[in-house]
Design a protein around this motif. Structure first.
Motif, PDB file in Angstrom:
ATOM      1  N   SER A  26      53.315  20.212  -3.860  1.00  0.00           N
ATOM      2  CA  SER A  26      54.402  21.847  -3.593  1.00  0.00           C
ATOM      3  C   SER A  26      54.184  22.608  -5.215  1.00  0.00           C
ATOM      4  O   SER A  26      54.513  24.226  -5.173  1.00  0.00           O
ATOM      5  N   GLY A  89      56.439  19.369 -19.294  1.00  0.00           N
ATOM      6  CA  GLY A  89      57.030  19.894 -17.847  1.00  0.00           C
ATOM      7  C   GLY A  89      58.277  19.995 -17.797  1.00  0.00           C
ATOM      8  O   GLY A  89      59.306  20.567 -18.783  1.00  0.00           O
ATOM      9  N   ALA A  90      58.454  20.975 -16.373  1.00  0.00           N
ATOM     10  CA  ALA A  90      59.875  21.576 -16.210  1.00  0.00           C
ATOM     11  C   ALA A  90      60.772  21.163 -16.412  1.00  0.00           C
ATOM     12  O   ALA A  90      62.250  21.020 -16.631  1.00  0.00           O
ATOM     13  N   ILE A  91      60.266  19.467 -15.772  1.00  0.00           N
ATOM     14  CA  ILE A  91      61.390  18.050 -15.915  1.00  0.00           C
ATOM     15  C   ILE A  91      62.114  17.658 -17.090  1.00  0.00           C
ATOM     16  O   ILE A  91      63.208  17.668 -17.007  1.00  0.00           O
ATOM     17  N   ASN A 161      66.972  28.043  -8.431  1.00  0.00           N
ATOM     18  CA  ASN A 161      66.017  28.015  -8.750  1.00  0.00           C
ATOM     19  C   ASN A 161      65.505  28.962  -8.219  1.00  0.00           C
ATOM     20  O   ASN A 161      65.607  28.806  -6.872  1.00  0.00           O
ATOM     21  N   ASN A 165      62.131  25.909  -4.337  1.00  0.00           N
ATOM     22  CA  ASN A 165      61.640  24.508  -3.517  1.00  0.00           C
ATOM     23  C   ASN A 165      63.180  24.277  -3.099  1.00  0.00           C
ATOM     24  O   ASN A 165      63.920  23.957  -3.526  1.00  0.00           O
ATOM     25  N   ALA A 195      60.153  27.415 -12.456  1.00  0.00           N
ATOM     26  CA  ALA A 195      59.111  26.645 -11.956  1.00  0.00           C
ATOM     27  C   ALA A 195      57.646  27.321 -11.324  1.00  0.00           C
ATOM     28  O   ALA A 195      56.509  27.643 -11.190  1.00  0.00           O
ATOM     29  N   THR A 223      57.148  26.092 -16.553  1.00  0.00           N
ATOM     30  CA  THR A 223      55.862  25.647 -16.426  1.00  0.00           C
ATOM     31  C   THR A 223      54.295  25.830 -15.996  1.00  0.00           C
ATOM     32  O   THR A 223      54.657  27.211 -15.508  1.00  0.00           O
ATOM     33  N   SER A 225      52.259  24.002 -14.746  1.00  0.00           N
ATOM     34  CA  SER A 225      52.397  23.148 -13.327  1.00  0.00           C
ATOM     35  C   SER A 225      51.897  24.328 -12.260  1.00  0.00           C
ATOM     36  O   SER A 225      50.990  24.343 -11.630  1.00  0.00           O
ATOM     37  N   LYS A 226      53.211  25.114 -11.329  1.00  0.00           N
ATOM     38  CA  LYS A 226      52.906  25.741 -10.438  1.00  0.00           C
ATOM     39  C   LYS A 226      52.216  26.744 -10.736  1.00  0.00           C
ATOM     40  O   LYS A 226      51.254  27.558  -9.474  1.00  0.00           O
ATOM     41  N   ARG A 234      51.110  18.453 -18.123  1.00  0.00           N
ATOM     42  CA  ARG A 234      52.206  18.090 -18.728  1.00  0.00           C
ATOM     43  C   ARG A 234      53.274  19.011 -19.213  1.00  0.00           C
ATOM     44  O   ARG A 234      53.538  18.877 -20.421  1.00  0.00           O
TER      45      ARG A 234
HETATM   46  C1  LIG Z   1      61.905  23.279  -8.887  1.00  0.00           C
HETATM   47  C2  LIG Z   1      61.304  22.574  -9.764  1.00  0.00           C
HETATM   48  N1  LIG Z   1      61.797  22.833 -11.094  1.00  0.00           N
HETATM   49  C3  LIG Z   1      60.257  21.164 -11.965  1.00  0.00           C
HETATM   50  C4  LIG Z   1      60.078  20.646 -11.277  1.00  0.00           C
HETATM   51  C5  LIG Z   1      58.545  19.800 -12.221  1.00  0.00           C
HETATM   52  O1  LIG Z   1      57.766  20.934 -12.560  1.00  0.00           O
HETATM   53  P1  LIG Z   1      56.700  20.339 -14.309  1.00  0.00           P
HETATM   54  O2  LIG Z   1      55.589  19.531 -13.168  1.00  0.00           O
HETATM   55  O3  LIG Z   1      56.708  21.265 -14.899  1.00  0.00           O
HETATM   56  O4  LIG Z   1      57.487  19.447 -14.730  1.00  0.00           O
HETATM   57  C6  LIG Z   1      59.174  21.195 -10.158  1.00  0.00           C
HETATM   58  C7  LIG Z   1      58.173  20.245  -9.465  1.00  0.00           C
HETATM   59  O5  LIG Z   1      58.242  20.191  -8.234  1.00  0.00           O
HETATM   60  C8  LIG Z   1      59.905  21.936  -9.329  1.00  0.00           C
HETATM   61  O6  LIG Z   1      59.707  22.362  -7.925  1.00  0.00           O
END
Ligand SMILES: Cc1ncc(COP(=O)(O)O)c(C=O)c1O
Length: 380
Positions: A26, A89-91, A161, A165, A195, A223, A225-226, A234
């Motif tokens: 993703s 990370g966003a998580i 979101n 996603n 994200a 984040t 990440s994306k 992270r």
């Molecule tokens: C909507 C959404 N939020 C958070 C995350 C987590 O991202 P991160 O890698 O910053 O923890 C993802 C990862 O796929 C995501 O799709």
């Protein structure tokens, strides 16, 4: 706290080190550390490399360095560095916010389908979660009138979101303002998982403002990440008003303590060169969207989709008679292609496709997917 298994993550870990064509991912094709340094002018590059090599790898500033928080704050309207908390990370940002803001029995409205964390963690905390469902007709869209019917005076948190996603839906400027107004009227907070910020699809609607910018009840999660292709760092963050960031920080003392020092330093370089990195991401998206358009046009009757309105993922609908988990496993095992099963998001006869992969890998993976679909259609 009783947590349901994170269905997609469980499935991804089965295959992600074994397949050649990962179209389930993703994110955007990741950058190398070298690519980040290559963004710097020659004179600066050498000193930046030495600074990284000489970095003493002790614990870092717990909230994220002032340099990184300052750069992140500058991406919001009137945010101070102290309103930013850098997270793993966003998580982690989402997780801390749920822990901080929710109590068992609270009423939460969460977008659905979704990245499972966004509704499973509130459920695990014992909240009553109502789903704001994407409307499938006319492409995937979230209708704010539907949200208005779900928000009550008991609602404590609305979870969004956008870009989204797994559907690729994106809320407009007017939509996010209406969402904020609904929360304000109900006395609720809005947690907006952004994200996929900065990943507007070329030629699409202009992106909505981040939720933080709309007022005291708005929280934005971001984040590297994306949008930047740096998930291995992270590094994520939350931007929140008042003492929310400080209170999440106090919780984070028990979890990850502080961001990795090297990751923080590399994220500073990425933020300083955000425009160029995002431009690279946009070029990858444009190339893959063009490939996907041709692929779907040549396979009318076998598969179709609504191209994402933002972000890096969309849902492909297929017309071969197999449940999505069986089809995803078959594709991975026999064709070395990963497409995520729609069932992980509560959707059958759909596969989630990511448009951030390296364009050559994306094109080859789609070709193989086409062979698989054609073979199944012949034998059906
Ligand atoms: C909507 C959404 N939020 C958070 C995350 C987590 O991202 P991160 O890698 O910053 O923890 C993802 C990862 O796929 C995501 O799709």
């Amino acid at each position: 706290m009783k947590m349901e298994p994170f269905a997609l993550e469980r499935w991804m870990t089965t295959w992600e080190t074994r397949v050649q064509y990962d179209l389930a991912e993703s994110g955007i094709h990741p950058l190398r550390a070298r690519d980040l340094l290559d963004l710097l002018p020659d004179a600066e590059r050498a000193s930046a490399l030495h600074a990284l090599l000489d970095l003493r790898l002790g614990y870092s500033e717990a909230r994220g360095t002032e340099a990184l928080r300052g750069l992140l704050a500058a991406t919001y309207r009137d945010a101070a560095p102290d309103e930013i908390l850098v997270t793993t990370g966003a998580i982690e940002a989402n997780f801390l916010l749920f822990q901080l803001l929710l109590e068992p029995g609270d009423h939460v409205v969460a977008c659905y389908p979704a990245y499972q964390q966004l509704y499973s963690v509130p459920r695990g905390l014992g909240c009553e979660v109502a789903y704001w469902r994407a409307r499938e007709e006319d492409g995937f869209r979230f209708d704010v009138d539907d949200l208005a019917r779900l928000v009550t005076r008991k609602t404590r948190l609305i979870v969004l979101n956008t870009p989204h996603n797994p559907t690729g839906a994106a809320l407009s400027d007017a939509d996010v303002r209406r969402v904020y107004a609904l929360a304000d009227a109900a006395g609720a907070t809005v947690l907006s998982d952004e994200a996929y910020r900065w990943l507007d699809v070329p030629g699409g609607e202009p992106p909505a403002p981040p939720m933080f910018d709309l007022g005291a009840r708005g929280i934005s999660v971001g984040t590297v990440s994306k949008p930047f292709g740096l998930p291995g760092l992270r590094i994520g963050w939350l931007a929140a008003h008042g003492d929310v960031g400080a209170r999440c920080w106090a919780l984070r003392d028990y979890v990850s303590l502080s961001p990795g020092r090297l990751s923080d330093a590399l994220a500073v370089i990425a933020l300083r060169h955000r425009e160029r990195i995002v431009e690279r991401s946009r070029q990858i998206i444009a190339a893959n969207l063009a490939t996907a358009r041709r692929w779907f046009a040549a396979r009318a009757g076998l598969a179709d989709w609504h191209p994402p309105r933002g972000g890096l993922v969309g849902l492909l609908r297929y017309h071969v008679p197999l449940p999505s988990l069986d089809l995803a496993n078959l594709l991975a095992e026999r064709y070395s292609v990963m497409l995520a099963p729609g069932s992980a998001f509560g959707y059958e006869h759909r596969l989630r496709i990511g448009i951030g992969q390296d364009p050559a890998v994306f094109a080859a993976g789609l070709e193989r997917t086409g062979e698989c679909f054609a073979g199944l259609a012949r034998t059906a």
